[in-house]
Enzyme design. Structure first.
Site, short mmCIF file in Angstrom:
data_model
loop_
_atom_site.label_atom_id
_atom_site.label_comp_id
_atom_site.label_asym_id
_atom_site.label_seq_id
_atom_site.Cartn_x
_atom_site.Cartn_y
_atom_site.Cartn_z
N SER B 258 0.84 -1.20 0.00
CA SER B 258 0.00 0.00 0.00
C SER B 258 0.88 1.26 0.00
O SER B 258 1.71 1.41 -0.90
CB SER B 258 -0.94 -0.07 1.19
OG SER B 258 -1.97 0.87 1.08
N ASP B 353 -9.74 -4.97 -5.14
CA ASP B 353 -9.24 -3.94 -4.24
C ASP B 353 -10.17 -2.73 -4.31
O ASP B 353 -10.33 -2.12 -5.37
CB ASP B 353 -7.81 -3.55 -4.67
CG ASP B 353 -7.09 -2.70 -3.64
OD1 ASP B 353 -7.76 -1.92 -2.90
OD2 ASP B 353 -5.86 -2.79 -3.57
N HIS B 388 -7.43 -5.51 -0.81
CA HIS B 388 -6.25 -4.68 -0.65
C HIS B 388 -5.23 -5.25 0.34
O HIS B 388 -4.02 -5.20 0.11
CB HIS B 388 -6.70 -3.28 -0.20
CG HIS B 388 -5.60 -2.25 -0.18
ND1 HIS B 388 -5.15 -1.63 -1.32
CD2 HIS B 388 -4.89 -1.74 0.84
CE1 HIS B 388 -4.20 -0.75 -0.98
NE2 HIS B 388 -4.02 -0.80 0.32
#
Lengths: 435, 452
Positions: B258, B353, B388
């Site tokens: 991320s 995601d 995610h």
């Protein structure tokens, strides 16, 4: 080829295992075809260091898998997945007569496994390994609880498996060296048995009063176990090694109180004065002390003390009256007790009495007296201080390392199945046959 | 495949229960977990023996977290003719997972009914194991009404024996270093977590258990004065690690998830102190290259929050940044010039995601590298149905969790995406491939340059 370019990767899976679980030792990314030594090092509680090592050649992918590839030298050879544990021996320069035994079973045995360039046989302390990992070997599974037992004057330790229970029970006895030896009971609790290790030769009460325990001591242990809320009182077995066998057979046949569902007798005999107390039995052995022999290394051989197997029925436990299944484990090279001759005589007695369907004998060529849980290093001889003799002697136990180690592995597996079938089973005869 | 009807099930359950109770001082079934102590990415075998044959039972796992929440998973099984249930071999007929799922009792865990909303399970103290209690109960639907027949405890560890944990506070750089056992030196990873709260060490601890020195860098704790100062922080961190005596200086990689992947891209694309073979490779999970030039990460976040009014809220009122994220990265001047990167790269993304357009980002990275004739450097993994938060294997999946917006008191529930089974499969598969990618580039001898 520049060695620095190769980052040898060593892994052991699982890195935390129970003492009777196997592991896979893998070397990766070595120079293909290179000669490497894989070595295990352990420092035991009394400070002595032990080592085991194997010589290997990396394959074309630069890999060595100890469970698939042969060792061509070292403390073991051939394809030996667990050779790095069972072939442990004291490092050069150690004193003689050592035996590896863990006292504190609430902490793991810590082993360092490393890989070295070349086929090394000595001087490891001065070499820098290419890679090394730490491995833990546990006697207690997570959730197993240890409870000291002192009621009724007992010196014992109870190991309870994790879970609600109730669990079948087990009384665990060792031999003439005395002490409270806990590791086998802890390991059996990790397999689902509420196991009580008992000290019956150097119990607190004996050390304080100077008097040996009587037969009631064992019946008290049985009662305490039976009455425990997490123990299944109708499913209790007894396991004894060496002198522990003498007690186990005596209780199994003659006790009015102790009703066993199964008995396991390792490296022992049924020969004893039938009405004797612990003290009387020990004196009986001492009486035959002149039959002691010595090896060329001056190690004590005690197997003849009970030979020849007597014909007088007052000198042998009447196994013909046994009412529970009995598993006998015998090392054919036992130099300490005549376990093989005794097993043969037990077999005959039971055949005559008509209860031989209860008997299973596991007899291992070239195995010695100390048939321990798997991967315990083999001690062909070691120093021993028994309760009868003041000074230490070098005792010959017998056995050849490779065969003795295989016997330990095989006997343990069969012992656990035997206990599961007799203490847990009965519902499905094929319940545990996949083990 | 067996079809277990409800009336038949109830009959079986009652019959078995009667049988179990009828035995005087009933000897219970035996539940075993092998191995009972393992690393979190290792599989285990859960076996129940000594049941009556054809007996409906439920396997139940329970974990009490550091945050004092209870997490559970369960599967409904029927014992075979030998009275055995093997979670590895048998099918679960229902529960929190179905089908043949050896590790279902871990990855399908969720907070027990009645728990607070938006919880996430993460271990903070990595020096102790995660304890999971697994028990077997008779029956299926009403299994909770009965006390367990048997249970066992499993320890799941992030740290292998011998791994050392060291707090680092040097030249202003803060974080935690994990060093594998052995003489060293070792290939190494700079491990960067995402934009949440606090320093997470567990992945680094696990990487050290797999043979890499791993540095979990704390990069969101302080407010940097400028983008340059912040960039220097990362370069300094990289150098501290590279110069550590237990580190092989030309075998250092970067792993980021991320926001951490943004740092990885940024550092690799722009650093001048980084030369040939350094970093030797990078792994970006849920790749994000949004980083307006001249802004610090926190400032970038503030810019992001100005777009929150455009955020999409789903039927549960969970907030997704995906759509406005797509708008933002459409302007290439907002993004890291990933085309400048010259080292092997692995991008791992979940196609579901909902937090950031990470798949589109990965496509863009591929396009830019292709234009530069460097497509051979790129490997991509894209998992349909995964979200995610792609974590180490067997970690429970969180489709949405509580999130505190940086520098504000605002609490929202952020939608990460993913569907549990697909997401868990992705975690298991991607971890294996990440480890093998790292082993190839950081352990294996030939340098990439030699191949070009």
């Amino acid at each position: 080829m520049d060695r620095k370019q190769y980052c040898v990767k060593l892994s052991v899976q699982p890195s935390r295992g129970l003492m009777d679980e196997k592991f896979i030792v893998l070397v990766q990314n070595a120079l293909p075809g290179s000669q490497l030594t894989i070595r295990a090092l352990h420092q035991c509680e009394d400070g002595h260091s032990w080592e085991a090592f194997g010589h290997y050649t990396a394959d074309t992918t630069g890999t060595i898998n100890v469970s698939e590839d042969p060792s061509i030298g070292g403390t073991y050879s051939g394809v030996e997945q667990m050779g790095l544990l069972w072939s442990f021996r004291p490092i050069p320069g150690s004193k003689s007569g050592l035996r590896m035994r863990k006292k504190n079973i609430q902490t793991p045995m810590e082993v360092t496994i490393s890989v070295y360039q070349g086929h090394q046989t000595e001087g490891f302390a001065d070499l820098v390994p290419l890679s090394g990992v730490a491995v833990e070997r546990w006697y207690m599974a997570p959730g197993v609880r240890r409870i000291p037992v002192t009621e009724g004057g007992l010196t014992a330790a109870l190991f309870l498996p994790s879970g609600p229970g109730p669990f079948p029970g087990l009384l665990d006895l060792w031999g003439g060296g005395g002490q409270l030896v806990e590791y086998r009971a802890a390991l059996l609790a990790s397999h689902g048995f509420a196991s009580m290790a008992i000290d019956y030769l150097t119990a607190k009460i004996t050390m304080e009063t100077g008097k040996m325990v009587d037969n009631q001591y064992f019946e008290t242990a049985y009662r305490v176990l039976q009455q425990h809320p997490q123990v299944c009182g109708s499913k209790i077995a007894m396991i004894g090694l060496s002198f522990g066998t003498s007690i186990t057979l005596k209780m199994a046949v003659y006790s009015e109180v102790i009703k066993l569902s199964a008995a396991v007798c390792i490296s022992g005999s049924h020969v004893q004065p039938v009405d004797g107390s612990v003290e009387e039995i020990l004196r009986f052995f001492q009486k035959n002390g002149e039959k002691t022999r010595f090896s060329e290394k001056n190690e004590v051989i005690w197997r003849d003390l009970l030979l020849p197997i007597p014909t007088d029925p007052s000198l042998k436990v009447n196994v013909g009256r046994l009412q529970c299944p009995l598993l006998l484990v015998v090392g054919e090279d036992d130099q300490n007790w005549p376990s093989q001759e005794s097993a043969l005589d037990i077999k005959e007695m039971m055949a005559r009495a008509g209860n031989s369907h209860l008997l299973t004998v596991l007899s291992y060529p070239n195995a010695g007296h100390l048939i321990e849980p798997p991967y315990t290093p083999h001690a062909r001889s070691s120093t021993l201080k028994t309760v009868e003799i003041e000074e230490k002697v070098m005792c010959l136990w017998g056995g050849q390392t490779v065969e003795h180690s295989r016997a330990q592995e095989d006997a343990w597996k069969k012992m656990v199945v035997f206990l599961k079938e007799n203490l847990y089973g009965g519902r499905n005869p094929t319940s545990f046959s996949h083990l | 495949m067996w079809s277990v009807t409800r009336p038949l099930l109830q009959e079986c359950t009652l019959a078995c229960y009667r049988l179990l109770s009828a035995m005087t001082q009933a000897v219970p079934p035996i539940l075993s977990i092998t191995p009972s102590r393992a690393l979190v990415d290792e599989k285990f075998q859960v076996l129940v023996e000594n049941l009556p044959p054809g007996c409906p039972v439920t396997l139940h796992s329970l974990h009490h977290s550091e945050d004092k929440d209870d997490w559970e998973a369960y599967g409904h099984y029927v014992s075979d003719h030998r009275g055995v249930v093997s979670v590895t071999e048998d099918l679960s007929f229902g529960g929190t997972y179905t089908g043949k799922e050896p590790m279902g009792l871990l990855w399908s865990m969720r907070p027990v009914p009645g728990s607070r909303e938006g919880l996430r399970l993460r271990k903070i103290n990595v020096c102790t194991p995660m304890l999971v209690n697994i028990s077997v109960h008779s029956g299926h639907e009403d299994f909770r009404d009965r006390t367990p027949l048997a249970s066992a405890l499993a320890e799941r560890w992030y740290m292998a024996p011998g791994v050392k944990r060291i707090d680092i506070n040097k030249q202003g750089v803060q974080g935690t270093l994990f060093i594998p056992p052995g003489p060293g030196p070792f290939p190494t990873l700079l491990d960067m977590w995402g934009g949440g709260v606090g320093l997470l060490e567990y992945r680094s601890a696990l990487l050290a258990s797999r043979g890499y020195v791993s540095f979990s860098l704390d990069y969101l704790r302080s407010e940097h004065l400028s983008a340059d100062v912040e960039f220097k922080y990362f370069e300094t961190a990289f150098n501290i690690i590279r110069n550590h005596p237990q580190v092989i200086p030309d075998r250092v990689g970067i792993l980021g998830i991320s926001l951490g992947s943004t740092v990885a891209f940024n550092l690799t694309a722009y650093s001048t102190i980084i030369k040939v073979n350094v970093p030797r490779c990078i792994v970006c999970i849920s790749s994000n290259h949004y980083h307006p030039p001249g802004t610090t990460l926190k400032a970038g976040f503030k810019i992001l929050s100005k777009h929150f009014h455009k955020a999409h809220f789903d039927e549960n009122n969970y907030m997704s940044w995906r759509s406005f994220g797509l708008d933002l990265i459409a302007d290439p001047s907002n993004n890291v010039e990933v085309g400048r990167i010259n080292c092997p790269m692995l991008l791992v993304n979940g196609c579901d995601d909902q937090n950031w357009p990470t798949v589109e980002t990965a496509e863009e990275v591929a396009r830019l590298l292709r234009e530069g004739g460097k497509e051979h450097l790129l490997s991509r993994l894209a998992y349909p149905g995964a979200g995610h938060l792609i974590e180490p294997p067997f970690s429970p999946h969180f489709r949405a969790t509580k999130f505190i917006i940086l520098n504000s008191k605002k609490k929202v529930i952020l939608l990460w995406g993913g569907h549990t089974k697909a997401h868990s499969d992705a975690q298991e598969d991607s971890w294996r491939k990440i480890l093998s990618f790292l082993q190839l580039h950081l352990y294996h001898s030939p340098s990439v340059k030699a191949k070009l």
